[in-house]
Every structure is written in C-alpha cells, then in structure tokens.
Scaffold this active site. Structure first.
Site, short mmCIF file in Angstrom:
data_model
loop_
_atom_site.label_atom_id
_atom_site.label_comp_id
_atom_site.label_asym_id
_atom_site.label_seq_id
_atom_site.Cartn_x
_atom_site.Cartn_y
_atom_site.Cartn_z
N HIS A 126 -15.72 26.91 59.79
CA HIS A 126 -14.26 26.82 59.87
C HIS A 126 -13.77 27.10 61.28
O HIS A 126 -14.36 27.88 62.02
CB HIS A 126 -13.59 27.74 58.84
CG HIS A 126 -13.73 29.21 59.07
ND1 HIS A 126 -12.84 29.93 59.85
CD2 HIS A 126 -14.62 30.11 58.61
CE1 HIS A 126 -13.18 31.20 59.85
NE2 HIS A 126 -14.27 31.35 59.12
N ASP B 298 -15.70 34.76 64.55
CA ASP B 298 -15.58 34.29 63.17
C ASP B 298 -14.45 33.29 63.12
O ASP B 298 -13.28 33.67 63.18
CB ASP B 298 -15.33 35.50 62.27
CG ASP B 298 -14.94 35.14 60.84
OD1 ASP B 298 -15.16 33.99 60.44
OD2 ASP B 298 -14.38 36.02 60.15
N GLU C 121 -9.95 28.53 55.99
CA GLU C 121 -10.88 29.46 55.36
C GLU C 121 -10.33 30.88 55.36
O GLU C 121 -10.49 31.62 54.38
CB GLU C 121 -12.24 29.42 56.08
CG GLU C 121 -13.36 30.13 55.33
CD GLU C 121 -13.43 31.63 55.59
OE1 GLU C 121 -14.10 32.36 54.82
OE2 GLU C 121 -12.80 32.09 56.58
N GLU C 122 -9.67 31.28 56.43
CA GLU C 122 -9.20 32.66 56.54
C GLU C 122 -8.09 32.99 55.54
O GLU C 122 -7.80 34.16 55.29
CB GLU C 122 -8.71 32.96 57.96
CG GLU C 122 -9.80 32.96 59.02
CD GLU C 122 -10.80 34.10 58.88
OE1 GLU C 122 -10.65 34.91 57.94
OE2 GLU C 122 -11.72 34.18 59.70
N ASP D 166 -21.22 31.07 58.79
CA ASP D 166 -20.13 32.03 59.02
C ASP D 166 -20.74 33.32 59.56
O ASP D 166 -21.91 33.35 59.93
CB ASP D 166 -19.36 32.27 57.72
CG ASP D 166 -17.88 32.52 57.98
OD1 ASP D 166 -17.56 33.22 58.96
OD2 ASP D 166 -17.03 32.03 57.21
N HIS E 228 -13.66 40.85 62.16
CA HIS E 228 -12.20 40.77 62.08
C HIS E 228 -11.52 41.75 63.02
O HIS E 228 -10.33 42.04 62.88
CB HIS E 228 -11.70 40.96 60.63
CG HIS E 228 -11.85 39.72 59.80
ND1 HIS E 228 -11.14 39.52 58.64
CD2 HIS E 228 -12.62 38.62 59.98
CE1 HIS E 228 -11.47 38.35 58.13
NE2 HIS E 228 -12.37 37.79 58.91
#
Length: 369
Positions: free
Chosen positions: A72, A189, A223-224, A244, A324
C-alpha cells in the site's frame, strides 16, 4: 527459478521518491501518479480503479489462475477537526497512530487553494512558561494542535487564510540512511513495501525472467483506514502475497534483518499452503527469515478476504522498530524481501484446481498430521 539480481541503488532511489511524496489516506493522487510514471518507465502495463488503486500486469505462461502481490502507498496523517480561537487547529488522526508520535512533527496543510507548513504541538509547549506542567499534561489527539507558519492569531485569521474543517495534513517523513544500513523515517509502512515490489518488478523485467502464470502487482491506497485490497483484484486471482511491516517490539519474533513471515494476525491465520510455500522458497534460496504472529495488526490480506474474495493470502514483512512512529528498518530486510518476491513470481501455482472458483474434491490438498 532464479534468484534475481536486486539493484539496491534503485531500491533506495524509488523509496526516497515515495517517501518525499505526501500521501495520507484520502489524499493519495500524487503518489498514484508517481507509481504510474515509474511503471510506464519500466514498460509494465497497468490500470487504475476509480479512486486510484493500481493493478499492474506481468504476463506469464498462463492467465488462469493468476497471482497478486500487494503493497500500500497510503500513509498515516491528520485532518483538521476544528478552527480554534487562538489561530491554531484541532486535529483528528487519519489512520491509527498515537498522538505521542505526532508531538513535534512538522507537516504540510493542504487547503482548497494552496498549502501551508506547520508543526503539531501539545497544548502546553513552552518550557519557559509551563515547566513541569508539560510533563504532567494528558496525551491524545484532543491535547495537541497544529501551529501554522503564517500570521494566524485568531479564528478570523484562519478563515482569511482559507482553512477549512476537513483539510488534510501530511506529516514530514524526514528520512535518513546511515552508513550502517539503517533507514530511519516516518511512513516506511508501507512505502518500503512498495519500493520492494517495484524493485522486484524491475529485476524481473531487466533480466527477462519467465513467469509461469500472470502476476498482478497491486498498489492500494486505503490500507491504513481498513479497506485496502478490498477492490482491484481479478476474480481469477488464486494467491495474494501482501508486503507490509513487521513489528520488532518486545515479545515479538520479528527482526530488522531478513524476511519476517507472518503466520497469523488479529484477523486469524494466513493460508497454510501459501505461507509454507513462502517458507520453502526462503529455505531453498537461503533467504534469511523468521516467523511471527501479530496480535494488533491487519493488512491488505484482511481487506481482500472481508470483501468476499476467495483467495489464498500470505503476509511477508520487513522488521520495523517503532511502527506507526518514527520508524527504523534495515536495508538487508528490503533486499531479502525483494529476492523473495522475485522468486515467488517465478514459482509455479500452488494447486491446479485453484483455477476454478468451485470444483470437486479431486486435487484438494491435505495438511500434514
């Protein structure tokens, strides 16, 4: 099958290009164009969904069944929740990330008619004024604000600048690559995963490697926020490999080196047979790897299955520290992943019967035991 020759310089170049292109979920058009331009340069055909998910095609010796490999290109970010009387902005997170990692971050505010720079700060930010109160104030998105780098002292100034509720804020990535091979940045990410996928595609094209079946590299844009690969899949896709991040936190078996293969996440186990094919390829081609289980994690695989796609899914990851947040990975993990993706593209289909949506018992596999 052949272990492809991975161009590490290309990997870094395309990773940095992606990292410097803002793309919080919902504001991804720019990065979609960047990936499309790269696919055009590589001579790889592709098509877009209405919202911009990218489905490329590497032709193989048969077109049914076929496989997909997905990464993604959307990231975490923020959105304006309210305009404050002090000339600053209330925020809400885009994607799931803790405001602790947002404090002090620089970012770009995208308005209808322009953009402004600014900083996310706790409500009490001045050490010379608040001293110990800074450490004692609560955390969370209700306790931070966006300070704009413009003359903005009150609500009227904000309105004059053309700022609205719902404007997006992209957080600066600030990448740094050390001479020890570590890569530090926000939004690795999953822009590192997208760079790995593009690097494997570049190697396949450059070396003219033969594929046994059509392969569809996918670049998803949501995706997030949970939907990810719910769209863009061909109905004859039988296998989907997701790329990922894997978390190298205490209690996890992930590593910043080699490939981390996920056996399960919070949505349940991944497909037994596809996952063990990936393990077999790592063993056969001596690709460093380890296995892990993620408790608070979902990926494009979950989105595809929840959308009703009857597809075998597996997840391979690069180990990431402080996921994150301000993240760190190692170059060796990206190179290992690119090798694995390259050999997986060349591997035969798992089961011939998977070309059909429904079929007889004949040819259906059995797990050991």
């Amino acid at each position: 099958m052949k272990l492809p020759d991975i161009d590490s310089d290309y990997l870094i170049e395309i990773l940095l290009k992606l990292l410097f292109t803002p793309s919080p979920s919902g504001y991804t058009d720019r990065v979609v164009h960047v990936v499309c331009e790269e696919l055009e340069r590589l001579g790889i055909p592709f098509e877009l969904t209405r919202r911009g998910a990218i489905r490329a095609t590497l032709n193989g010796n048969m077109s049914q069944p076929d496989r997909a490999i997905v990464a993604h290109i959307d990231t975490l970010g923020a959105m304006v929740k309210g305009l404050k009387d002090n000339g600053r902005l209330n925020l809400v997170a885009v994607g799931h990330w803790n405001a602790r990692f947002a404090e002090g971050a620089r970012g770009t505010l995208f308005m209808d008619t322009g953009q402004l720079r600014g900083t996310i700060l706790p409500l009490k930010a001045s050490g010379h004024t608040f001293a110990p109160e800074i450490d004692n104030q609560p955390g969370g998105w209700d306790h931070v604000e966006f300070r704009i780098d413009a003359a903005s002292r009150n609500l009227g100034d904000l309105l004059r600048l053309g700022i609205h509720v719902g404007d997006f804020i992209a957080i600066d990535t600030s990448p740094e690559i050390t001479d020890t091979g570590f890569i530090n940045s926000r939004h690795l990410d999953d822009k590192a995963g997208a760079a790995v996928l593009l690097t494997a595609m570049e190697a396949i094209k450059r070396e003219g490697l033969e594929l046994p079946m059509d392969c569809h590299p996918l670049f998803t844009i949501s995706e997030e926020i949970g939907s990810g690969a719910s769209a863009a899949l061909h109905q004859d896709v039988a296998e989907m490999l997701t790329i990922d991040n894997g978390t190298t936190a205490p209690g996890q078996n992930s590593s910043e080196f080699g490939v981390t293969i996920a056996m399960a996440d919070q949505t349940g186990p991944f497909d037994y047979h596809l996952t063990h094919r990936i393990i077999q390829l790592c063993q056969e081609f001596q690709i460093p790897h380890q296995r892990d289980v993620f408790r608070y994690y979902r990926s494009d695989s979950a989105a595809a299955l929840e959308a009703g796609n009857d597809v075998r899914t597996a997840l391979v990851t690069f180990g990431i520290d402080a996921s994150h947040g301000y993240e760190r990975i190692h170059m060796s993990a990206l190179e290992s992943l690119a090798h694995l993706v390259g050999v997986y593209m060349q591997s035969p289909t798992l089961f011939a019967r998977d070309r059909f949506d429904m079929g007889p018992r004949t040819g259906f596999p059995t797990q050991p035991g």
